[in-house]
Design a protein around this motif. Structure first.
Motif, PDB file in Angstrom:
ATOM      1  N   PRO A 242       7.922  -9.088   9.083  1.00  0.00           N
ATOM      2  CA  PRO A 242       6.663  -8.508   9.530  1.00  0.00           C
ATOM      3  C   PRO A 242       5.551  -8.834   8.529  1.00  0.00           C
ATOM      4  N   GLY A 243       4.342  -9.013   9.037  1.00  0.00           N
ATOM      5  CA  GLY A 243       3.198  -9.258   8.154  1.00  0.00           C
ATOM      6  C   GLY A 243       2.372  -8.000   8.014  1.00  0.00           C
ATOM      7  N   GLY A 244       1.107  -8.184   7.697  1.00  0.00           N
ATOM      8  CA  GLY A 244       0.158  -7.076   7.661  1.00  0.00           C
ATOM      9  C   GLY A 244       0.528  -5.996   6.672  1.00  0.00           C
ATOM     10  N   VAL A 245       0.109  -4.781   7.023  1.00  0.00           N
ATOM     11  CA  VAL A 245       0.297  -3.631   6.149  1.00  0.00           C
ATOM     12  C   VAL A 245       1.770  -3.445   5.782  1.00  0.00           C
ATOM     13  N   GLU A 246       2.633  -3.760   6.742  1.00  0.00           N
ATOM     14  CA  GLU A 246       4.065  -3.571   6.498  1.00  0.00           C
ATOM     15  C   GLU A 246       4.540  -4.442   5.329  1.00  0.00           C
ATOM     16  N   MET A 247       4.081  -5.693   5.306  1.00  0.00           N
ATOM     17  CA  MET A 247       4.474  -6.551   4.185  1.00  0.00           C
ATOM     18  C   MET A 247       3.856  -6.054   2.874  1.00  0.00           C
ATOM     19  N   ILE A 248       2.601  -5.667   2.928  1.00  0.00           N
ATOM     20  CA  ILE A 248       1.934  -5.227   1.698  1.00  0.00           C
ATOM     21  C   ILE A 248       2.628  -3.989   1.127  1.00  0.00           C
TER      22      ILE A 248
ATOM     23  N   LEU B 239      -3.511  -8.950  -4.004  1.00  0.00           N
ATOM     24  CA  LEU B 239      -3.627  -9.325  -2.594  1.00  0.00           C
ATOM     25  C   LEU B 239      -4.846 -10.231  -2.445  1.00  0.00           C
ATOM     26  N   VAL B 240      -4.638 -11.399  -1.852  1.00  0.00           N
ATOM     27  CA  VAL B 240      -5.780 -12.235  -1.468  1.00  0.00           C
ATOM     28  C   VAL B 240      -5.994 -12.030   0.029  1.00  0.00           C
ATOM     29  N   GLU B 241      -7.079 -11.379   0.384  1.00  0.00           N
ATOM     30  CA  GLU B 241      -7.362 -11.028   1.779  1.00  0.00           C
ATOM     31  C   GLU B 241      -8.249 -12.096   2.407  1.00  0.00           C
TER      32      GLU B 241
ATOM     33  N   THR C 291      -4.405  -0.479   1.490  1.00  0.00           N
ATOM     34  CA  THR C 291      -2.968  -0.339   1.237  1.00  0.00           C
ATOM     35  C   THR C 291      -2.595  -0.991  -0.098  1.00  0.00           C
ATOM     36  N   ALA C 292      -3.127  -2.190  -0.314  1.00  0.00           N
ATOM     37  CA  ALA C 292      -2.820  -2.910  -1.560  1.00  0.00           C
ATOM     38  C   ALA C 292      -3.325  -2.124  -2.772  1.00  0.00           C
ATOM     39  N   MET C 293      -4.552  -1.631  -2.696  1.00  0.00           N
ATOM     40  CA  MET C 293      -5.110  -0.897  -3.837  1.00  0.00           C
ATOM     41  C   MET C 293      -4.314   0.381  -4.080  1.00  0.00           C
ATOM     42  N   GLY C 294      -3.900   1.025  -2.998  1.00  0.00           N
ATOM     43  CA  GLY C 294      -3.097   2.236  -3.127  1.00  0.00           C
ATOM     44  C   GLY C 294      -1.770   1.977  -3.831  1.00  0.00           C
ATOM     45  N   ARG C 295      -1.286   0.740  -3.714  1.00  0.00           N
ATOM     46  CA  ARG C 295      -0.046   0.376  -4.403  1.00  0.00           C
ATOM     47  C   ARG C 295      -0.320  -0.199  -5.792  1.00  0.00           C
ATOM     48  N   GLY C 296      -1.577  -0.162  -6.222  1.00  0.00           N
ATOM     49  CA  GLY C 296      -1.899  -0.650  -7.565  1.00  0.00           C
ATOM     50  C   GLY C 296      -2.113  -2.144  -7.659  1.00  0.00           C
ATOM     51  N   MET C 297      -2.308  -2.789  -6.509  1.00  0.00           N
ATOM     52  CA  MET C 297      -2.582  -4.237  -6.560  1.00  0.00           C
ATOM     53  C   MET C 297      -4.080  -4.479  -6.716  1.00  0.00           C
ATOM     54  N   HIS C 298      -4.414  -5.508  -7.476  1.00  0.00           N
ATOM     55  CA  HIS C 298      -5.788  -5.997  -7.490  1.00  0.00           C
ATOM     56  C   HIS C 298      -6.047  -6.713  -6.164  1.00  0.00           C
ATOM     57  N   VAL C 299      -7.308  -6.812  -5.789  1.00  0.00           N
ATOM     58  CA  VAL C 299      -7.641  -7.436  -4.510  1.00  0.00           C
ATOM     59  C   VAL C 299      -8.735  -8.487  -4.688  1.00  0.00           C
ATOM     60  N   VAL C 300      -8.492  -9.652  -4.113  1.00  0.00           N
ATOM     61  CA  VAL C 300      -9.527 -10.679  -3.990  1.00  0.00           C
ATOM     62  C   VAL C 300      -9.764 -10.869  -2.500  1.00  0.00           C
ATOM     63  N   SER C 301     -10.948 -10.560  -2.038  1.00  0.00           N
ATOM     64  CA  SER C 301     -11.228 -10.656  -0.607  1.00  0.00           C
ATOM     65  C   SER C 301     -12.273 -11.723  -0.317  1.00  0.00           C
ATOM     66  N   VAL C 302     -11.982 -12.596   0.633  1.00  0.00           N
ATOM     67  CA  VAL C 302     -13.023 -13.476   1.164  1.00  0.00           C
ATOM     68  C   VAL C 302     -13.384 -13.013   2.568  1.00  0.00           C
TER      69      VAL C 302
ATOM     70  N   ILE D 158     -12.462   3.406  -4.262  1.00  0.00           N
ATOM     71  CA  ILE D 158     -10.995   3.394  -4.179  1.00  0.00           C
ATOM     72  C   ILE D 158     -10.416   2.480  -5.264  1.00  0.00           C
ATOM     73  N   ALA D 159     -11.086   1.359  -5.496  1.00  0.00           N
ATOM     74  CA  ALA D 159     -10.614   0.442  -6.548  1.00  0.00           C
ATOM     75  C   ALA D 159     -10.665   1.135  -7.908  1.00  0.00           C
ATOM     76  N   ALA D 160     -11.772   1.820  -8.174  1.00  0.00           N
ATOM     77  CA  ALA D 160     -11.906   2.507  -9.458  1.00  0.00           C
ATOM     78  C   ALA D 160     -10.851   3.598  -9.597  1.00  0.00           C
ATOM     79  N   TYR D 161     -10.625   4.329  -8.521  1.00  0.00           N
ATOM     80  CA  TYR D 161      -9.654   5.423  -8.550  1.00  0.00           C
ATOM     81  C   TYR D 161      -8.252   4.898  -8.856  1.00  0.00           C
ATOM     82  N   ASN D 162      -7.927   3.745  -8.290  1.00  0.00           N
ATOM     83  CA  ASN D 162      -6.596   3.174  -8.505  1.00  0.00           C
ATOM     84  C   ASN D 162      -6.546   2.251  -9.712  1.00  0.00           C
ATOM     85  N   ASN D 163      -7.696   2.134 -10.384  1.00  0.00           N
ATOM     86  CA  ASN D 163      -7.759   1.327 -11.600  1.00  0.00           C
ATOM     87  C   ASN D 163      -7.356  -0.127 -11.351  1.00  0.00           C
ATOM     88  N   VAL D 164      -7.847  -0.673 -10.244  1.00  0.00           N
ATOM     89  CA  VAL D 164      -7.581  -2.079  -9.945  1.00  0.00           C
ATOM     90  C   VAL D 164      -8.910  -2.817  -9.777  1.00  0.00           C
TER      91      VAL D 164
END
Lengths: 329, 329
Positions: B72-78, B86-88, B106-117, B132-138
């Motif tokens: 499965p992809g999407g949120v389930e994989m994350i 996560l590169v979005e 979802t990624a930030m909630g799991r403590g992942m950094h995020v790069v979004s295009v 949310i990023a600040a709260y999760n320190n990512v």
């Protein structure tokens, strides 16, 4: 942060004004509390370990033509006054880079960081100066030497991090660009030069502009900083605009192009008149500067801005001081 | 660095290619050793904690139309795959920002950094996402959302540090600029649009380009990031190019101007057709993007570059990954 300010012309005076007017937010936002503990010009120097009064030194310069309070300036002051940073803002000299280069090396030898807007020392001795800085474990910054307030060096080095710049070409001298733009509007070469002189655009030593020396100095700084080359002024193939005729300019126009003094780093380093297509973003008019960086993955990117001006150059010194502040902490 | 790649279109494929081809120098120069531990598209996902083979996932996409290996992809994989970043890179959706925004939160909630295009989540929820990023320190990075490979956000934020940007105006959508440039060359509005469609410049949802939504999304991101505003897409006054006629374009030309779709932050946020003087550096043609920042001390500075393209956008993701690498160390 204790600063010695070497040179108190338009840039030095703008810097002192900028630091005063921004004192509050520089402290709250960047924890930067600049203090001019020494300043000198060709007439002599003034110093105060508690920090000189900006209004007083500006008034002294205006009224007496010098900031001198009877103290010696130059190397002697740099040797005797304790400071964290030297801001080197005396005039560029491309014969032997003096007195700037002695100011810079003396300061670095005493463990001071250096912010230079003086191009001479960097154009003639960039590789050596970076080595001396590394040896003394001090920062050497020079944002204002290329593009005035337009952060060209920073863009290439930091904003394009991870990217590989393969070549670049720029219009780096506003005076010659103004003259060539005037010629494109129909003025003769002589009238265009006279107009530029009248507006105060031309350096006292006209050769710096007209023979492409200023542009070549900036090219050398870019080549060292951005491309990691180890080159100095004699490595640049250089031709100025004195040979550009009205016919050249008119001929270019008929081909949808304009004659520009282009400084390029492609197969070697070159400054010379070139025809640039009018629709090329590089083809800016008036006193504007422009530079196009071509990189491996991001294509060609052009930055355009005013390349000179006291306030603009002072803002680039401020950026460098913020860098130094980070190194110090 | 373990990466989950969300979306495997032109940008995702370019990124995988770029990371492979640059593997050696990324490691030696930046200590960056990227590993794609998970990837998914609308067909499903593939994952391997040891790192997926770039050639294999690219071949799967080409031959089967999906990277899916039955996972499965999407949120389930994350939720189930452990990763650092996560590169979005799924398509922008300006109705509810899904599925991108769920991927990101979802990624930030799991403590992942995020790069979004993906611009949708940032255009609709920039202030919340940064909280949310600040709260999760990512880290949340999004260089590729504005200007493709041209580091516009970075320039404004970092190269101009210490400077105060007072306003800006940009041509941020290459498709509409191409259409308006074609009209300036004499094509009718209909022919210009047809030509842009034929070249593949127009988004599947044409409204994103023609009604200025894409430009407005970029404006929102700039306003938040550069100006510290807390705004979302509905805060932008927006008009597209559908109402621009051949007469408008010809009239502008007769005044030495060109009609451009300008996104501006001056007194409020606005996207709409405006006449720009031909000699203004902002007045670029074709698919180019351009933006002019006006600052307190350094005057107006313009950056011009290609605003889109898989490779270009991938290069901006790489820059963001280098930032994340620094945060992680």
């Amino acid at each position: 942060m204790r600063i010695i300010l070497s040179g108190f012309g338009a840039v030095g005076q703008s810097l002192v004004g900028l630091l005063s007017s921004r004192a509050e937010d520089l402290y709250t936002e960047y924890a930067l509390k600049p203090r001019i503990v020494g300043v000198f010009d060709s007439g002599g120097g003034a110093a105060d370990p508690a920090g000189l009064d900006p209004a007083a030194i500006t008034a002294a310069k205006r009224d007496a033509g010098t900031v001198s309070a009877g103290l010696p300036g130059g190397v002697e002051m740099i040797r005797s006054v304790d400071a964290d940073v030297l801001v080197e803002a005396t005039a560029s000299n491309y014969a032997d880079a003096e007195p700037g280069i002695s100011h810079i090396t003396t300061a670095m030898g005493r463990g001071m960081h250096v912010v230079s807007v003086n191009k001479g020392p960097l154009a003639l001795a960039f590789p050596s100066l970076t080595e001396i800085a590394a040896y003394n474990n001090v920062a050497l910054r020079f944002s204002g030497t290329v593009g005035g307030g337009t952060p060209i060096l920073d863009y290439a080095k930091n904003s394009l991090r991870g990217e590989r710049i393969t070549s670049f070409a720029g219009i780096l001298n506003g005076t010659t660009n103004y003259i060539l733009s005037s010629m494109a509007s129909g003025l003769s070469a002589g009238d265009a030069l006279a107009d530029a002189r009248k507006r105060g655009y031309v350096e006292a030593d006209e050769s710096l502009d007209l023979d492409g020396i200023d542009a070549a100095a900036k090219l050398v700084i870019l080549a060292n900083w951005v491309m990691g080359m180890k080159v100095t002024l004699p490595d640049v193939g250089r031709e100025g605009i004195r040979g550009v005729t009205g016919d050249d300019v008119a001929g270019a126009a008929s081909r949808g192009r304009a004659v520009k003094l282009v400084a390029s780093c492609k197969d070697g380093l070159k400054v010379g008149p070139e025809e640039v297509p009018l629709e090329d973003p590089l083809c800016v008019n008036g006193t504007l500067n422009a530079i196009s960086f071509t990189s491996e993955h991001s294509g060609t990117q052009t930055i355009i801005g005013r390349g000179a001006g006291g306030t603009e150059t002072a803002s680039s010194i401020l950026r460098d001081l913020l860098d130094v502040r980070q190194v110090m902490s």
